[in-house]
Write an enzyme that holds these catalytic residues in place. Structure first.
Site, PDB file in Angstrom:
ATOM      1  N   GLU A 106       6.595-103.705  49.353  1.00  0.00           N
ATOM      2  CA  GLU A 106       7.957-103.797  48.837  1.00  0.00           C
ATOM      3  C   GLU A 106       8.709-102.487  49.032  1.00  0.00           C
ATOM      4  OE1 GLU A 106       5.352-106.274  45.952  1.00  0.00           O
ATOM      5  OE2 GLU A 106       5.154-104.484  47.186  1.00  0.00           O
ATOM      6  N   CYS A 157       7.105-100.725  42.370  1.00  0.00           N
ATOM      7  CA  CYS A 157       7.945-101.534  43.250  1.00  0.00           C
ATOM      8  C   CYS A 157       9.029-102.240  42.454  1.00  0.00           C
ATOM      9  CB  CYS A 157       7.099-102.532  44.025  1.00  0.00           C
ATOM     10  SG  CYS A 157       5.952-101.733  45.173  1.00  0.00           S
ATOM     11  N   HIS A 175       3.690 -99.093  49.422  1.00  0.00           N
ATOM     12  CA  HIS A 175       3.493-100.521  49.151  1.00  0.00           C
ATOM     13  C   HIS A 175       4.444-101.322  50.032  1.00  0.00           C
ATOM     14  CE1 HIS A 175       1.623-100.147  44.865  1.00  0.00           C
ATOM     15  NE2 HIS A 175       1.163 -99.230  45.694  1.00  0.00           N
ATOM     16  N   CYS A 223       4.098-104.494  41.680  1.00  0.00           N
ATOM     17  CA  CYS A 223       3.600-103.516  40.709  1.00  0.00           C
ATOM     18  C   CYS A 223       4.784-102.871  39.997  1.00  0.00           C
ATOM     19  CB  CYS A 223       2.743-102.468  41.413  1.00  0.00           C
ATOM     20  SG  CYS A 223       3.721-101.233  42.316  1.00  0.00           S
TER      21      CYS A 223
END
Length: 182
Positions: free
Chosen positions: A91, A122, A89, A119
């Site tokens: 992040e 993260c 992801h 999410c």
């Protein structure tokens, strides 16, 4: 029966503490000086620009910027499609790059700017890295019509919001479809 009642009371008290903390955080964020708010929005715009560029290249529309003070330490984009790694992801990529750049896993004093609401994975990584705050452009509700909401993951894990990490949505003057739309 007494243990169940005690457990319920502790749970209710925890919820009240979280709600109170969330109200305090919102009140704190509302008093950010004008220049600081402009910096937050500028860095958030950069995260959204990274997300748009990634989307144009066939990736998922997510970008992140990690800064300490007004200095960008690292950036990341969602690389799940390119790497076939579900943890890639934006992040996470920014956190990994920042830790390598700084030579340490402790990112105390940093702020993450994300194009979308982080999410749970993260968010947990940001908490573990001691990130101070996170700002995001689009909520789960705004991302849902395009299939990019994390709300089902929070629900599946039975995780409440808000969390221990201050999360603040900032209006960047852009409609969600400008990022998430085709």
């Amino acid at each position: 029966m007494i243990n169940a009642r005690r457990s319920w009371l502790l749970s209710a008290a925890s919820g009240l503490v979280l709600a109170t903390a969330a109200r305090q955080l919102c009140a704190t964020d509302a008093t950010i000086p004008g220049d600081a708010m402009a910096d937050h929005k500028r860095l958030l715009h950069e995260a959204v620009r990274l997300a748009q560029d990634n989307h144009k290249k066939g990736g998922r529309p997510f970008g992140a910027v990690l800064a300490i003070g007004d200095k960008v330490v690292a950036t990341g984009v969602n690389n799940i499609i390119q790497t076939h790694d579900v943890s890639a992801h934006a992040e996470m990529e920014a956190l990994r790059a920042a830790c390598r750049q700084l030579g340490r896993p402790d990112l105390k004093g940093s702020v993450v700017y994300a194009s979308g609401h982080p999410c749970p994975m993260c968010l947990a990584a940001m908490i573990m890295a001691k990130v101070d705050k996170a700002y995001y452009a689009f909520s789960n509700e705004e991302a849902a019509p395009y299939g990019f909401s994390n709300a089902p993951v929070y629900e599946a894990l039975h995780l409440p919001l808000p969390t221990a990490l201050p999360l603040t949505q900032l209006d960047i003057g852009m409609a969600p479809g400008q990022l998430y739309g085709s």
